[in-house]
Write an enzyme that holds these catalytic residues in place. Structure first.
Site, mmCIF file in Angstrom:
data_model
loop_
_atom_site.group_PDB
_atom_site.id
_atom_site.type_symbol
_atom_site.label_atom_id
_atom_site.label_comp_id
_atom_site.label_asym_id
_atom_site.label_seq_id
_atom_site.Cartn_x
_atom_site.Cartn_y
_atom_site.Cartn_z
ATOM 1 N N CYS A 116 0.804 -1.351 0.036
ATOM 2 C CA CYS A 116 0.049 0.065 -0.205
ATOM 3 C C CYS A 116 0.879 1.315 0.110
ATOM 4 O O CYS A 116 0.420 2.227 -0.248
ATOM 5 C CB CYS A 116 -0.854 0.100 1.278
ATOM 6 N N HIS A 256 -3.593 7.230 3.015
ATOM 7 C CA HIS A 256 -4.102 5.850 2.570
ATOM 8 C C HIS A 256 -5.525 5.265 3.124
ATOM 9 O O HIS A 256 -5.727 5.378 4.280
ATOM 10 C CB HIS A 256 -2.876 4.707 2.968
ATOM 11 N N ASN A 286 -10.065 -0.642 0.760
ATOM 12 C CA ASN A 286 -8.765 -0.673 0.599
ATOM 13 C C ASN A 286 -8.282 -0.990 -0.526
ATOM 14 O O ASN A 286 -8.508 -2.387 -0.928
ATOM 15 C CB ASN A 286 -7.941 -1.419 1.780
HETATM 16 C C1 LIG Z 1 -9.287 -5.741 10.557
HETATM 17 C C2 LIG Z 1 -9.973 -4.721 11.524
HETATM 18 C C3 LIG Z 1 -11.029 -3.730 10.889
HETATM 19 C C4 LIG Z 1 -10.665 -5.149 12.933
HETATM 20 O O1 LIG Z 1 -11.144 -4.138 13.647
HETATM 21 P P1 LIG Z 1 -11.047 -4.532 15.425
HETATM 22 O O2 LIG Z 1 -11.825 -3.532 15.858
HETATM 23 O O3 LIG Z 1 -9.525 -4.554 15.353
HETATM 24 O O4 LIG Z 1 -11.548 -5.828 15.555
HETATM 25 P P2 LIG Z 1 -10.864 -7.256 16.258
HETATM 26 O O5 LIG Z 1 -9.678 -7.686 15.388
HETATM 27 O O6 LIG Z 1 -10.752 -6.680 17.610
HETATM 28 O O7 LIG Z 1 -11.990 -8.028 16.245
HETATM 29 C C5 LIG Z 1 -13.115 -7.812 16.667
HETATM 30 C C6 LIG Z 1 -14.305 -9.205 16.769
HETATM 31 O O8 LIG Z 1 -14.762 -9.033 15.304
HETATM 32 C C7 LIG Z 1 -14.907 -10.188 14.610
HETATM 33 N N1 LIG Z 1 -14.858 -9.794 13.255
HETATM 34 C C8 LIG Z 1 -13.832 -9.654 12.220
HETATM 35 N N2 LIG Z 1 -14.247 -9.431 11.146
HETATM 36 C C9 LIG Z 1 -15.458 -9.305 11.191
HETATM 37 C C10 LIG Z 1 -16.607 -9.021 10.299
HETATM 38 N N3 LIG Z 1 -16.233 -8.683 8.846
HETATM 39 N N4 LIG Z 1 -17.803 -9.080 10.603
HETATM 40 C C11 LIG Z 1 -17.959 -9.270 12.023
HETATM 41 N N5 LIG Z 1 -17.396 -9.571 12.868
HETATM 42 C C12 LIG Z 1 -16.089 -9.489 12.448
HETATM 43 C C13 LIG Z 1 -13.658 -10.968 15.212
HETATM 44 O O9 LIG Z 1 -13.797 -12.163 14.834
HETATM 45 C C14 LIG Z 1 -13.556 -10.510 16.556
HETATM 46 O O10 LIG Z 1 -14.415 -11.389 16.936
HETATM 47 P P3 LIG Z 1 -13.864 -12.018 18.620
HETATM 48 O O11 LIG Z 1 -13.676 -10.973 19.316
HETATM 49 O O12 LIG Z 1 -14.900 -12.723 18.830
HETATM 50 O O13 LIG Z 1 -12.452 -12.980 18.194
HETATM 51 C C15 LIG Z 1 -9.017 -3.517 12.240
HETATM 52 O O14 LIG Z 1 -7.879 -4.300 12.977
HETATM 53 C C16 LIG Z 1 -7.966 -3.234 11.067
HETATM 54 O O15 LIG Z 1 -8.493 -2.375 10.179
HETATM 55 N N6 LIG Z 1 -6.854 -3.552 11.090
HETATM 56 C C17 LIG Z 1 -5.908 -2.795 10.003
HETATM 57 C C18 LIG Z 1 -5.986 -3.445 8.623
HETATM 58 C C19 LIG Z 1 -5.263 -2.675 7.701
HETATM 59 O O16 LIG Z 1 -5.265 -1.595 7.209
HETATM 60 N N7 LIG Z 1 -4.837 -3.730 6.679
HETATM 61 C C20 LIG Z 1 -4.076 -3.036 5.449
HETATM 62 C C21 LIG Z 1 -3.012 -2.409 5.563
HETATM 63 S S1 LIG Z 1 -2.498 -1.781 4.191
#
Ligand SMILES: CC(C)(COP(=O)(O)OP(=O)(O)OC[C@H]1O[C@@H](n2cnc3c(N)ncnc32)[C@H](O)[C@@H]1OP(=O)(O)O)[C@@H](O)C(=O)NCCC(=O)NCCS
Length: 329
Positions: A116, A256, A286
């Site tokens: 990215c 980004h 993204n």
């Molecule tokens: C992926 C992301 C959105 C998850 O959000 P978060 O608030 O951190 O959520 P968590 O990882 O704490 O997960 C919370 C819960 O939601 C659940 N969950 C994950 N995806 C889900 C979805 N699409 N729908 C519903 N629930 C979901 C998980 O399983 C987790 O459940 P659990 O607590 O029972 O295990 C966030 O971590 C993120 O944006 N990370 C950076 C990703 C990124 O930018 N990547 C590209 C880099 S270039």
């Protein structure tokens, strides 16, 4: 000492495929819901490449527009860099495929792999070539078709990604304009947090790699989130320092587009109101290397960028990597 030329953006273009995949449709594919996706990420929909569209096809549409807006004929192009992690194939490079499609016979062409952050890395690379006089112009494209490497049975990742391309032509600009500074960086130690293992020389494609899902994106979302918030802060401070600018001088912030919460934390740190920030993660999700140029070009098309404006671009991604730039439009 040789006088270095000022280098900036002299043409822009963008493309997203027609097909829109909404959160409602994802609800029918995995255990998720619109409320979760919007509140955790800010994403409402994303565009998905048609089965016959590869990354070079997305890049081509954006490139044609960028050349037109720069008033540059493809035959006069001297360098093409495609930032991508979803090349049409391992080799030849997507840039070479695009060079042929455009008829840019004179241009050197290569791909740049920085996930990215690839678009900002590519801008810095092109600036180096042009400011020293090695080339007079370059076409820089961030293009990715992440849908091709996304596991649509994994709710942790499949809601986050989309496809698209953004392109700019880079060339000499009047003194005081163009790129003032760059801050590029990498933390290879975090490479395991965001990767696609299958099909490379360590883990060549086999029935087993397909069965184990190794041709899909693997991501540790929480750790990548922490990295993103940290480097968005440090990279913006560093790139502003190098440019000799204060955060109050930013007219437009082009981050980004991975997650609205990551963007908001950077805006808070920079004390930026929403009208100074480009946000389109809701429409495109993204799109990896395409994300920053899609945001930039959309802002240009909406008339949000005026001559003399100071812009700050910043991105982060797999590698792990980050890249930021301050430029005067
Ligand atoms: C992926 C992301 C959105 C998850 O959000 P978060 O608030 O951190 O959520 P968590 O990882 O704490 O997960 C919370 C819960 O939601 C659940 N969950 C994950 N995806 C889900 C979805 N699409 N729908 C519903 N629930 C979901 C998980 O399983 C987790 O459940 P659990 O607590 O029972 O295990 C966030 O971590 C993120 O944006 N990370 C950076 C990703 C990124 O930018 N990547 C590209 C880099 S270039």
């Amino acid at each position: 000492m040789m006088k270095l030329r000022s280098v900036g953006i002299i043409g822009t273009g963008k493309y997203v495929p027609e097909r829109v995949l909404t959160n409602a449709e994802l609800e029918t594919m995995v255990e998720t819901n619109d409320e979760w996706i919007v509140s955790r990420t800010g994403i409402r929909e994303r565009h998905i490449a048609a089965p016959n569209q590869a990354t070079s096809d997305l890049a081509y549409e954006a490139a044609v527009q960028a050349l037109k807006s720069a008033g540059l004929a493809a035959e006069d192009l001297e360098l093409i860099i495609v930032a991508t992690v979803t090349p049409d194939m391992t080799f030849p490079s997507t840039a070479c495929i695009l060079q042929e499609k455009l008829g840019a016979k004179k241009a050197a062409a290569f791909d740049l792999s920085a996930a990215c952050s690839g678009f900002v890395y590519s801008l810095a690379t092109a600036k180096g070539f042009i400011q020293t006089g090695m080339y007079n112009n370059a076409l820089i494209i961030g293009a990715d078709a992440l849908s091709r490497i996304t596991d649509y049975t994994d709710r942790n990742t499949c809601v986050l990604f989309g496809d698209g391309a953004g392109a700019v032509v880079v060339g000499e600009v009047p003194e005081g304009r163009g790129f003032l500074s760059f801050d590029l960086g990498a933390e290879g130690a975090g490479g395991e947090l965001l990767k696609l293992e299958g099909g490379g020389s360590r883990c060549p494609a086999s029935e087993e790699t397909v069965r184990d899902g190794k041709h899909f994106i693997y991501m540790n979302g929480r750790e990548v989130f922490k990295f993103a918030v940290r480097v968005m802060g440090t990279a913006t401070e560093e790139v502003l320092r190098k440019a000799g600018k204060d955060k109050s001088e930013i007219d437009l912030f082009v981050p980004h587009q991975a997650n609205i919460r990551i963007i908001q934390s950077a805006m808070q740190r920079l004390d930026l109101p929403e009208e100074k920030c480009v946000i389109n993660v809701d429409k495109y999700a993204n799109t990896s290397a395409a994300s920053i140029p899609l945001a930039l070009v959309e802002a240009v098309e909406e008339g949000r960028v005026k001559e003399g404006d100071t812009l700050l671009l910043v991105g982060f991604g797999g590698g792990l990597t980050w890249g930021a730039s301050v430029l005067v439009w």
